[in-house]
Design an enzyme around this catalytic site. Structure first.
Site, short mmCIF file in Angstrom:
data_model
loop_
_atom_site.label_atom_id
_atom_site.label_comp_id
_atom_site.label_asym_id
_atom_site.label_seq_id
_atom_site.Cartn_x
_atom_site.Cartn_y
_atom_site.Cartn_z
N PRO A 2 0.80 -1.22 0.00
CA PRO A 2 0.00 0.00 0.00
C PRO A 2 0.83 1.26 0.00
O PRO A 2 1.97 1.28 0.44
CB PRO A 2 -0.79 -0.10 1.29
CG PRO A 2 -0.05 -1.03 2.15
CD PRO A 2 0.75 -1.90 1.28
N GLU A 3 0.22 2.31 -0.51
CA GLU A 3 0.78 3.65 -0.43
C GLU A 3 0.02 4.40 0.66
O GLU A 3 -0.80 3.82 1.35
CB GLU A 3 0.67 4.32 -1.81
CG GLU A 3 1.34 3.46 -2.89
CD GLU A 3 1.33 4.06 -4.28
OE1 GLU A 3 1.38 5.28 -4.40
OE2 GLU A 3 1.28 3.28 -5.24
N ARG A 112 5.48 -12.01 0.90
CA ARG A 112 6.81 -11.74 0.36
C ARG A 112 7.87 -11.51 1.42
O ARG A 112 9.04 -11.26 1.08
CB ARG A 112 6.74 -10.57 -0.63
CG ARG A 112 5.98 -10.94 -1.87
CD ARG A 112 5.89 -9.80 -2.84
NE ARG A 112 7.14 -9.54 -3.52
CZ ARG A 112 7.32 -8.56 -4.39
NH1 ARG A 112 6.32 -7.77 -4.68
NH2 ARG A 112 8.46 -8.39 -4.97
#
Length: 276
Positions: A2-3, A112
């Site tokens: 997310p940003e 990840r």
DNA sequence: ACCCTCACCTGCACGC
DNA sequence: TGCGTGCAGGTGAGGG
């Protein structure tokens, strides 16, 4: 992943859902999620603490605790939180769990393995390197056109790489950087210090607007308490980008095909006609 | 002070 | 089907 808009939404949701909850025990399942902490320490620093509230600085999510500590978390590319009840198994890639006294638990899951957690003395939060070096919050007074002008002047990198640098401008990521440059009509390849002075105010406004509009859009989605952040970045198709992931598609202003280039090992999307 | 490259992981979509 | 390649919304370390 997310940003800033997504992180802001996740922090708000966490505050709503686990603000006021008391931690019974904290489990660190993957040591490298919290590299500064020994595994036994992690629980020791968090057990029996109450979460006062959850907030954020940049893309860091901060759990303010009643034991003078703050749990800092960064989702990086694929981190997410989920609130689960007693019977459900932990999902795959669960790296940490906060067990609450009411029997529910907050799971941190990260396919990840890029996410980070750190426990910090709250009084020293602003001194922590991950916070101290951040640029001013984009919605604050401190992030004004003059600040942006000064920072641009000192950078010889491309505008795109400049916008991704959280110590120069904080909150933009790969999507909103491309979107903001498109709105401002500036080429991502232009050197930061060569952005014409008369266009800096517009660039500033486009950065703030892109983030604000994304936050409004994200906030309008139906929250899912079982997967905080799900729907925020779970269904990327909901993003109605003007250039991002639209390589070859027509520019919505001039119909020229959108281009994709690599800058700093990451994709940038732009309109070669509208952005100079 | 700045800038560049690489590193950290898994999974998915694509072409042969 | 399988295998290789490139791609993914992020950052930090370590070098020049």
């Amino acid at each position: 992943m997310p940003e800033l808009p997504e992180v802001e939404f996740v922090a708000r949701e966490l505050n709503r859902i686990v603000g006021g909850q008391k931690i019974a025990t904290a489990e660190l399942l993957r040591a490298r999620l919290a590299p500064d902490s020994q595994i036994p320490d992690f629980g020791g620093l968090l057990d029996r603490a109450k979460i006062n509230f959850v907030h954020r600085r940049g893309k860091n999510i901060l759990f303010d605790l009643d034991n003078r500590r703050t749990l800092l978390t960064h989702l990086r590319m694929s981190g997410r939180f989920m609130l689960l009840n007693g019977q459900a198994d932990d999902p795959k890639f669960t790296h940490a769990v906060l067990h609450f006294v009411d029997g529910s638990r907050l799971v941190f899951q990260d396919q990840r393995h890029f996410g980070l957690m750190k426990v910090i003395e709250t009084a020293r939060l602003d001194l922590d390197p991950s916070i101290a070096k951040l640029a001013p919050e984009p919605f604050s007074e401190d992030f004004g056109p003059e600040y942006l002008r000064e920072q641009l002047a000192r950078s010889g990198r491309s505008l795109k790489e400049f916008l991704l640098d959280q110590t120069k401008v904080c909150g933009l990521g790969n999507i909103y950087a491309s979107e903001a440059m498109f709105r401002a009509g500036i080429s991502p390849k232009r050197k930061a210090r060569n952005v014409p002075g008369v266009r800096i105010e517009r660039l500033h406004r486009c950065i703030v607007d892109v983030l604000a509009e994304a936050l409004a859009e994200v906030s309008g989605r139906t929250p899912n308490p079982a997967a905080i952040g799900e729907g925020v970045y779970g269904d990327g198709a909901s993003g109605d980008w003007r250039v991002y992931e639209r390589e070859g598609g027509p520019c919505r202003t001039c119909s020229a095909p959108i281009r994709r280039i690599k800058q700093g090992q990451r994709s940038t999307y732009y309109c070669p006609k509208c952005q100079r």
